[in-house]
Design a protein around this motif. Structure first.
Motif, PDB file in Angstrom:
ATOM      1  N   GLN A   6      -0.163   3.548  -7.452  1.00  0.00           N
ATOM      2  CA  GLN A   6      -1.536   3.918  -7.109  1.00  0.00           C
ATOM      3  C   GLN A   6      -2.553   3.175  -7.969  1.00  0.00           C
ATOM      4  O   GLN A   6      -3.629   3.668  -8.243  1.00  0.00           O
ATOM      5  CB  GLN A   6      -1.720   5.427  -7.241  1.00  0.00           C
ATOM      6  CG  GLN A   6      -0.889   6.179  -6.227  1.00  0.00           C
ATOM      7  CD  GLN A   6      -1.097   7.674  -6.299  1.00  0.00           C
ATOM      8  OE1 GLN A   6      -1.812   8.191  -7.146  1.00  0.00           O
ATOM      9  NE2 GLN A   6      -0.476   8.388  -5.390  1.00  0.00           N
ATOM     10  N   PRO A   8      -5.403   0.753  -8.461  1.00  0.00           N
ATOM     11  CA  PRO A   8      -6.438   0.144  -7.622  1.00  0.00           C
ATOM     12  C   PRO A   8      -6.607  -1.358  -7.866  1.00  0.00           C
ATOM     13  O   PRO A   8      -7.164  -2.061  -7.028  1.00  0.00           O
ATOM     14  CB  PRO A   8      -7.709   0.910  -7.977  1.00  0.00           C
ATOM     15  CG  PRO A   8      -7.437   1.534  -9.288  1.00  0.00           C
ATOM     16  CD  PRO A   8      -5.950   1.727  -9.386  1.00  0.00           C
ATOM     17  N   ALA A  12      -5.782  -2.144  -2.575  1.00  0.00           N
ATOM     18  CA  ALA A  12      -7.182  -1.879  -2.249  1.00  0.00           C
ATOM     19  C   ALA A  12      -7.442  -0.380  -2.075  1.00  0.00           C
ATOM     20  O   ALA A  12      -8.413   0.154  -2.594  1.00  0.00           O
ATOM     21  CB  ALA A  12      -7.584  -2.636  -0.992  1.00  0.00           C
ATOM     22  N   GLU A  13      -6.601   0.296  -1.321  1.00  0.00           N
ATOM     23  CA  GLU A  13      -6.742   1.736  -1.106  1.00  0.00           C
ATOM     24  C   GLU A  13      -5.435   2.402  -1.567  1.00  0.00           C
ATOM     25  O   GLU A  13      -4.566   2.694  -0.754  1.00  0.00           O
ATOM     26  CB  GLU A  13      -7.011   2.035   0.354  1.00  0.00           C
ATOM     27  CG  GLU A  13      -8.328   1.461   0.853  1.00  0.00           C
ATOM     28  CD  GLU A  13      -8.551   1.756   2.311  1.00  0.00           C
ATOM     29  OE1 GLU A  13      -8.891   2.906   2.636  1.00  0.00           O
ATOM     30  OE2 GLU A  13      -8.356   0.840   3.125  1.00  0.00           O
ATOM     31  N   LYS A  16      -3.904   5.719   0.144  1.00  0.00           N
ATOM     32  CA  LYS A  16      -3.528   5.722   1.569  1.00  0.00           C
ATOM     33  C   LYS A  16      -2.163   5.079   1.737  1.00  0.00           C
ATOM     34  O   LYS A  16      -1.815   4.138   1.040  1.00  0.00           O
ATOM     35  CB  LYS A  16      -4.564   4.987   2.407  1.00  0.00           C
ATOM     36  CG  LYS A  16      -5.874   5.735   2.489  1.00  0.00           C
ATOM     37  CD  LYS A  16      -6.743   5.174   3.567  1.00  0.00           C
ATOM     38  CE  LYS A  16      -8.007   6.020   3.675  1.00  0.00           C
ATOM     39  NZ  LYS A  16      -8.857   5.544   4.753  1.00  0.00           N
ATOM     40  N   TYR A  18       0.271   2.778   3.452  1.00  0.00           N
ATOM     41  CA  TYR A  18       0.356   1.578   4.265  1.00  0.00           C
ATOM     42  C   TYR A  18       1.751   0.982   4.100  1.00  0.00           C
ATOM     43  O   TYR A  18       2.012   0.258   3.135  1.00  0.00           O
ATOM     44  CB  TYR A  18      -0.684   0.533   3.847  1.00  0.00           C
ATOM     45  CG  TYR A  18      -2.110   0.917   4.132  1.00  0.00           C
ATOM     46  CD1 TYR A  18      -2.573   0.990   5.439  1.00  0.00           C
ATOM     47  CD2 TYR A  18      -2.993   1.190   3.099  1.00  0.00           C
ATOM     48  CE1 TYR A  18      -3.895   1.349   5.702  1.00  0.00           C
ATOM     49  CE2 TYR A  18      -4.309   1.543   3.349  1.00  0.00           C
ATOM     50  CZ  TYR A  18      -4.751   1.622   4.654  1.00  0.00           C
ATOM     51  OH  TYR A  18      -6.036   1.967   4.930  1.00  0.00           O
TER      52      TYR A  18
END
Length: 73
Positions: A6, A8, A12-13, A16, A18
């Motif tokens: 996680q 950043p 990017a996100e 979420k 992906y």
């Protein structure tokens, strides 16, 4: 693990999901571990191997038999 996945700065996100992030990662476990070596990787690989051996040792293999000739085990 949570802080690594996680981050950043890397994603990017980061919160979420992906799955595409990991689709092109075709490295082996050993190659992926280089640089960020998990001290438990050897134990995990041995445990996986042992688990597969235990499952496969319960399987019976032999020549194909006519189903009417098979008996219940």
């Amino acid at each position: 693990m949570e802080s690594m996945h996680q981050n950043p700065d890397v994603f990017a996100e980061p919160l979420k999901y992906y799955p595409e992030r990991f689709m092109n990662n075709l490295k082996t476990m050993d190659a992926a571990a280089k640089g960020r070596m998990c001290p438990g990787i050897y134990i995990a690989e041995v445990e996986l191997f042992t688990s597969f051996i235990q499952v496969l040792s319960k399987c019976k293999t032999g020549p194909y038999l006519n189903p009417s000739m098979m008996t219940a085990f």
